[in-house]
Design a protein around this motif. Structure first.
Motif, PDB file in Angstrom:
ATOM      1  N   LEU A  96       6.893  28.033   9.739  1.00 52.32           N
ATOM      2  CA  LEU A  96       6.430  29.401   9.527  1.00 52.32           C
ATOM      3  C   LEU A  96       7.536  30.206   8.850  1.00 52.32           C
ATOM      4  O   LEU A  96       8.714  29.878   8.973  1.00 52.32           O
ATOM      5  N   PRO A  97       7.171  31.286   8.132  1.00 56.05           N
ATOM      6  CA  PRO A  97       8.212  32.202   7.643  1.00 56.05           C
ATOM      7  C   PRO A  97       9.058  32.683   8.812  1.00 56.05           C
ATOM      8  O   PRO A  97       8.564  32.836   9.932  1.00 56.05           O
ATOM      9  N   ARG A  98      10.326  32.935   8.545  1.00 55.29           N
ATOM     10  CA  ARG A  98      11.269  33.238   9.623  1.00 55.29           C
ATOM     11  C   ARG A  98      10.810  34.408  10.499  1.00 55.29           C
ATOM     12  O   ARG A  98      10.876  34.352  11.726  1.00 55.29           O
ATOM     13  N   GLN A  99      10.325  35.496   9.847  1.00 55.87           N
ATOM     14  CA  GLN A  99       9.948  36.670  10.629  1.00 55.87           C
ATOM     15  C   GLN A  99       8.748  36.394  11.517  1.00 55.87           C
ATOM     16  O   GLN A  99       8.651  36.922  12.634  1.00 55.87           O
ATOM     17  N   VAL A 100       7.817  35.535  11.053  1.00 56.15           N
ATOM     18  CA  VAL A 100       6.649  35.177  11.858  1.00 56.15           C
ATOM     19  C   VAL A 100       7.072  34.300  13.031  1.00 56.15           C
ATOM     20  O   VAL A 100       6.616  34.478  14.161  1.00 56.15           O
ATOM     21  N   GLU A 101       7.968  33.355  12.757  1.00 57.03           N
ATOM     22  CA  GLU A 101       8.485  32.479  13.809  1.00 57.03           C
ATOM     23  C   GLU A 101       9.188  33.286  14.897  1.00 57.03           C
ATOM     24  O   GLU A 101       8.965  33.086  16.099  1.00 57.03           O
ATOM     25  N   GLN A 102      10.017  34.234  14.476  1.00 53.47           N
ATOM     26  CA  GLN A 102      10.739  35.074  15.434  1.00 53.47           C
ATOM     27  C   GLN A 102       9.787  35.959  16.228  1.00 53.47           C
ATOM     28  O   GLN A 102       9.980  36.191  17.426  1.00 53.47           O
ATOM     29  N   GLN A 103       8.759  36.442  15.558  1.00 52.13           N
ATOM     30  CA  GLN A 103       7.781  37.309  16.221  1.00 52.13           C
ATOM     31  C   GLN A 103       7.047  36.545  17.325  1.00 52.13           C
ATOM     32  O   GLN A 103       6.886  37.041  18.443  1.00 52.13           O
ATOM     33  N   LYS A 104       6.610  35.317  17.029  1.00 50.89           N
ATOM     34  CA  LYS A 104       5.885  34.539  18.025  1.00 50.89           C
ATOM     35  C   LYS A 104       6.796  34.091  19.159  1.00 50.89           C
ATOM     36  O   LYS A 104       6.377  34.026  20.321  1.00 50.89           O
ATOM     37  N   ALA A 105       8.042  33.809  18.832  1.00 54.58           N
ATOM     38  CA  ALA A 105       8.992  33.440  19.877  1.00 54.58           C
ATOM     39  C   ALA A 105       9.234  34.619  20.820  1.00 54.58           C
ATOM     40  O   ALA A 105       9.319  34.446  22.041  1.00 54.58           O
ATOM     41  N   ALA A 106       9.320  35.825  20.256  1.00 58.17           N
ATOM     42  CA  ALA A 106       9.538  37.019  21.079  1.00 58.17           C
ATOM     43  C   ALA A 106       8.346  37.277  21.993  1.00 58.17           C
ATOM     44  O   ALA A 106       8.502  37.637  23.167  1.00 58.17           O
ATOM     45  N   LEU A 107       7.124  37.069  21.483  1.00 53.96           N
ATOM     46  CA  LEU A 107       5.926  37.252  22.302  1.00 53.96           C
ATOM     47  C   LEU A 107       5.905  36.231  23.442  1.00 53.96           C
ATOM     48  O   LEU A 107       5.580  36.553  24.580  1.00 53.96           O
ATOM     49  N   ALA A 108       6.258  34.980  23.122  1.00 55.94           N
ATOM     50  CA  ALA A 108       6.249  33.913  24.128  1.00 55.94           C
ATOM     51  C   ALA A 108       7.262  34.178  25.234  1.00 55.94           C
ATOM     52  O   ALA A 108       7.015  33.879  26.409  1.00 55.94           O
ATOM     53  N   ALA A 109       8.395  34.770  24.860  1.00 56.92           N
ATOM     54  CA  ALA A 109       9.459  35.002  25.839  1.00 56.92           C
ATOM     55  C   ALA A 109       9.091  36.076  26.855  1.00 56.92           C
ATOM     56  O   ALA A 109       9.656  36.120  27.951  1.00 56.92           O
ATOM     57  N   ARG A 110       8.140  36.941  26.507  1.00 57.57           N
ATOM     58  CA  ARG A 110       7.770  38.034  27.408  1.00 57.57           C
ATOM     59  C   ARG A 110       6.863  37.597  28.557  1.00 57.57           C
ATOM     60  O   ARG A 110       6.744  38.293  29.557  1.00 57.57           O
ATOM     61  N   ILE A 111       6.199  36.471  28.403  1.00 60.21           N
ATOM     62  CA  ILE A 111       5.191  36.069  29.385  1.00 60.21           C
ATOM     63  C   ILE A 111       5.820  35.178  30.456  1.00 60.21           C
ATOM     64  O   ILE A 111       6.441  34.165  30.146  1.00 60.21           O
ATOM     65  N   LYS A 112       5.623  35.544  31.696  1.00 63.58           N
ATOM     66  CA  LYS A 112       6.154  34.764  32.810  1.00 63.58           C
ATOM     67  C   LYS A 112       5.319  33.496  32.990  1.00 63.58           C
ATOM     68  O   LYS A 112       4.098  33.509  32.779  1.00 63.58           O
ATOM     69  N   PRO A 113       5.952  32.394  33.398  1.00 59.48           N
ATOM     70  CA  PRO A 113       5.222  31.120  33.550  1.00 59.48           C
ATOM     71  C   PRO A 113       3.970  31.242  34.414  1.00 59.48           C
ATOM     72  O   PRO A 113       2.929  30.658  34.090  1.00 59.48           O
ATOM     73  N   ALA A 114       4.034  32.000  35.495  1.00 63.99           N
ATOM     74  CA  ALA A 114       2.888  32.108  36.400  1.00 63.99           C
ATOM     75  C   ALA A 114       1.693  32.801  35.758  1.00 63.99           C
ATOM     76  O   ALA A 114       0.550  32.608  36.178  1.00 63.99           O
ATOM     77  N   ALA A 115       1.934  33.586  34.714  1.00 63.03           N
ATOM     78  CA  ALA A 115       0.842  34.337  34.075  1.00 63.03           C
ATOM     79  C   ALA A 115      -0.059  33.444  33.233  1.00 63.03           C
ATOM     80  O   ALA A 115      -1.227  33.777  33.006  1.00 63.03           O
ATOM     81  N   TRP A 116       0.464  32.298  32.794  1.00 65.74           N
ATOM     82  CA  TRP A 116      -0.323  31.452  31.891  1.00 65.74           C
ATOM     83  C   TRP A 116      -1.591  30.929  32.555  1.00 65.74           C
ATOM     84  O   TRP A 116      -2.647  30.836  31.915  1.00 65.74           O
ATOM     85  N   ILE A 117      -1.530  30.578  33.832  1.00 61.69           N
ATOM     86  CA  ILE A 117      -2.720  30.078  34.540  1.00 61.69           C
ATOM     87  C   ILE A 117      -3.787  31.158  34.563  1.00 61.69           C
ATOM     88  O   ILE A 117      -4.984  30.889  34.299  1.00 61.69           O
TER      89      ILE A 117
END
Length: 325
Positions: free
Chosen positions: A268-289
């Motif tokens: 992915l373009p760098r800014q898109v990759e960083q954006q998705k990584a930042a979104l993923a980092a905000r979610i706690k593991p327990a929230a995924w279920i």
């Protein structure tokens, strides 16, 4: 310098070494195409994308004399800066060799591009250009020029309609103009509505980025539905987006970094990759279920809801999803 100054400079001739960066991919691509066309270098140019960059090969290409009286065009496209010493050497070669040209299309952050502007100073024979995303008026102006090149009959109202339909994506709009030019007849808003698909799938991702960032989404949903997306398409897009973010989340937890090539199979373009990584980092593991259970239940509920209530149901699904983030 900025676009208007650069356009004036191009009227006098092509600068020998140019740094291109900013938020307007269409205008950057148009500049690259102009160089290839005016230098007749489509076949002879050397392109180095991302990790393909090789200083020795780049230096050799710009140093050589053309055997057939042509030009040595080097295109470097990457998200990382070049070492200053190497960059200065390549620019100096274009200054010394009348047959050599360097284009550096930089996909990284603006602050890193600014750090390289000194190498592309006029004194050293270079030029740097920052492109900004055009406003609607500027977008119509750019499309009007493209329509004239294609010898099309289309007014500004229709051009503005095309831009709105494609969510102001200038590159997509220009491509659609090329397709519509084949008709060889006046193009109206009715022609556009009949032959051009909206950018609703692209807008879905923007909606979901807002949703994950806990921004208001009701107006965006309404806009999507106006563009022709239906409730099931938006829900499927949501499921696909959530799956991607979860893959980023899992990979980062395992490896400590985000690598879209390893995660998705393509870079992915760098800014898109960083954006998705930042979104993923905000979610706690327990929230995924909770998120996945909610999406599964929502799909069944949407399928069994009467058509006149599906839009309202979709609003509820996404708002509840946002509460888990």
């Amino acid at each position: 310098m900025y676009q208007r100054e650069f356009d004036q400079l191009l009227q006098k001739g092509l600068p020998k070494a140019v740094l291109l960066y900013g938020d307007n991919a269409y205008l950057i691509e148009q500049t690259l195409e102009r160089y290839k066309k005016e230098l007749d270098a489509t076949e002879s140019m050397v392109s180095m994308y991302h990790d393909e960059y090789d200083f020795e090969r780049a230096r050799n290409h710009l140093s050589q004399s053309s055997l057939f009286g042509g030009y040595n065009l080097l295109l470097i496209r990457r998200e990382k800066k070049l070492p200053k010493k190497e960059l200065d050497t390549l620019i100096e070669l274009t200054r010394k060799n009348d047959e050599s040209y360097l284009l550096f299309a930089f996909d990284g952050e603006a602050k890193e591009a600014k750090a390289m502007q000194g190498s592309f100073s006029e004194k050293k024979g270079g030029v740097w250009v920052r492109f900004f995303e055009p406003n609607p008026r500027e977008g119509v102006e750019i499309l009007r020029r493209r329509a004239m090149e294609l010898e099309m009959q289309i007014d500004d109202y229709a051009l503005n309609h095309l831009l709105n339909l494609l969510e102001n994506n200038l590159a997509l709009a220009a491509k659609e103009l090329e397709k519509l030019s084949i008709l060889r007849e006046p193009v109206t808003t009715k022609t556009i509505d009949r032959l051009v698909y909206s950018s609703a799938p692209l807008a879905v991702e923007r909606l979901l980025i807002d949703l994950f960032n806990k921004k208001p989404i009701t107006e965006t949903i309404s806009r999507l539905l106006e563009l022709g997306a239906n409730e099931f398409e938006i829900l499927r897009g949501t499921q696909f987006f959530v799956n991607q973010i979860f893959l980023f989340h899992a990979y980062i937890r395992l490896h400590g970094i985000a690598d879209s090539k390893a995660i998705l199979g393509y870079k992915l373009p760098r800014q898109v990759e960083q954006q998705k990584a930042a979104l993923a980092a905000r979610i706690k593991p327990a929230a995924w279920i909770k998120i996945y259970d909610h999406l599964l239940e929502s799909e069944l509920r949407l399928k069994t809801t009467k058509s006149e209530y599906k839009e309202t149901e979709l609003y509820g699904i996404l708002i509840k999803l946002q509460s888990y983030l």
